[in-house]
Design an enzyme around this catalytic site. Structure first.
Site, PDB file in Angstrom:
ATOM      1  N   ASP A  72       0.842  -1.195   0.000  1.00 38.82           N
ATOM      2  CA  ASP A  72       0.000   0.000   0.000  1.00 38.82           C
ATOM      3  C   ASP A  72       0.879   1.247   0.000  1.00 38.82           C
ATOM      4  O   ASP A  72       2.047   1.189   0.417  1.00 38.82           O
ATOM      5  CB  ASP A  72      -0.879   0.047   1.260  1.00 38.82           C
ATOM      6  CG  ASP A  72      -1.856  -1.118   1.303  1.00 38.82           C
ATOM      7  OD1 ASP A  72      -2.140  -1.696   0.241  1.00 38.82           O
ATOM      8  OD2 ASP A  72      -2.321  -1.430   2.413  1.00 38.82           O
TER       9      ASP A  72
HETATM   10  N1  URA Z   1      -1.245  -5.944   3.843  1.00 39.63           N
HETATM   11  C1  URA Z   1      -1.739  -4.691   3.865  1.00 39.63           C
HETATM   12  O1  URA Z   1      -2.761  -4.430   4.461  1.00 39.63           O
HETATM   13  N2  URA Z   1      -1.041  -3.742   3.212  1.00 39.63           N
HETATM   14  C2  URA Z   1       0.114  -3.972   2.557  1.00 39.63           C
HETATM   15  O2  URA Z   1       0.693  -3.048   1.997  1.00 39.63           O
HETATM   16  C3  URA Z   1       0.601  -5.282   2.545  1.00 39.63           C
HETATM   17  C4  URA Z   1      -0.092  -6.253   3.200  1.00 39.63           C
END
Ligand code: URA
Length: 236
Positions: free
Chosen positions: A103
């Site tokens: 993310d």
């Molecule tokens: N899980 C999440 O919620 N975000 C990420 O970036 C990776 C795994």
């Protein structure tokens, strides 16, 4: 065509500074001729390059470990935000891309390559490649929460594979998952009543985030790291 010093640094013959030094000292031959100009342009595919009596086999594949900072999108282009590829612009010409996504606000280990086959293998749901995250959270982790992770958690009409939740105390934890669903860790934590306030990936299969890399920094994988990753990719 590319600069001689750049190509040798890509091939792990040393840092850009170190390979410049080797070139200036006359250790490098191109098509049988000693070249002492570090900005000499070579045809990296067809020219014969010899360094200290060793022939250099230029590979067109590159494998980079990035410590991703907050605020960068895990893709090659974005209309609004900077991307992880912007952090590695010196390799952009090699058509690199991130292997999977973190993310925008997630930190940590991201593999960047132009090896589509390896990326495909590592991301294949069949391979169950483990990803380990360090996180900070608000809420309370109970024995029951840990059991729920072990059993798999329903998120968006999908039951995750068994995962591990390791409470470190002081609102910090590790989570190990074997998939990579959208916002997976945040959603799993939400399901046990916790809110993730900081998320950092520290392992991806056999690859561990190099603690010497500050956020936004990157380095090439060592041959050992690459061999281990390729082995995971090969296992069915
Ligand atoms: N899980 C999440 O919620 N975000 C990420 O970036 C990776 C795994």
């Amino acid at each position: 065509m590319m600069r001689l010093d750049k190509m040798l640094a890509h091939m792990n013959y040393g840092s850009r500074k170190e390979v410049k030094e080797l070139i200036r000292k006359g250790y490098v031959l191109v098509n049988g001729k000693i070249i002492i100009d570090d900005d000499y342009k070579i045809d990296e595919i067809n020219d014969e390059i010899i360094i200290a009596n060793e022939t250099v086999n230029y590979k067109d594949k590159v494998y980079i470990m990035l410590n991703k900072p907050d605020g960068y999108i895990s893709s090659c282009f974005d209309k609004i935000y900077p991307t992880v590829i912007d952090l590695i612009s010196e390799y952009n010409y090699m058509n690199i891309f991130p292997v999977g996504r973190l993310d925008k606000d997630t930190h940590g280990l991201l593999l960047i390559t132009n090896d589509g086959e390896l990326a495909h293998n590592l991301l294949s749901p069949k391979k169950h490649v483990e990803k380990k995250y360090y996180l900070k959270y608000e809420g309370i982790i109970t024995f029951e929460s840990i059991k729920k992770f072990e059993e798999g958690i329903e998120i968006d009409d999908y039951k995750t594979l068994p995962a591990k939740l390791i409470n470190l105390g002081c609102n910090e934890a590790y989570v190990i998952i074997k998939e990579g669903k959208f916002h997976q860790v945040k959603k799993m934590m939400e399901k046990i009543g916790c809110n993730v306030t900081y998320l950092k990936r520290i392992e991806f299969g056999s690859l561990k985030l190099d603690e010497n890399l500050k956020e936004g920094e990157y380095r090439l994988l060592t041959l050992e790291e690459l061999d281990k990753l390729k082995n995971i990719g090969d296992i069915d």
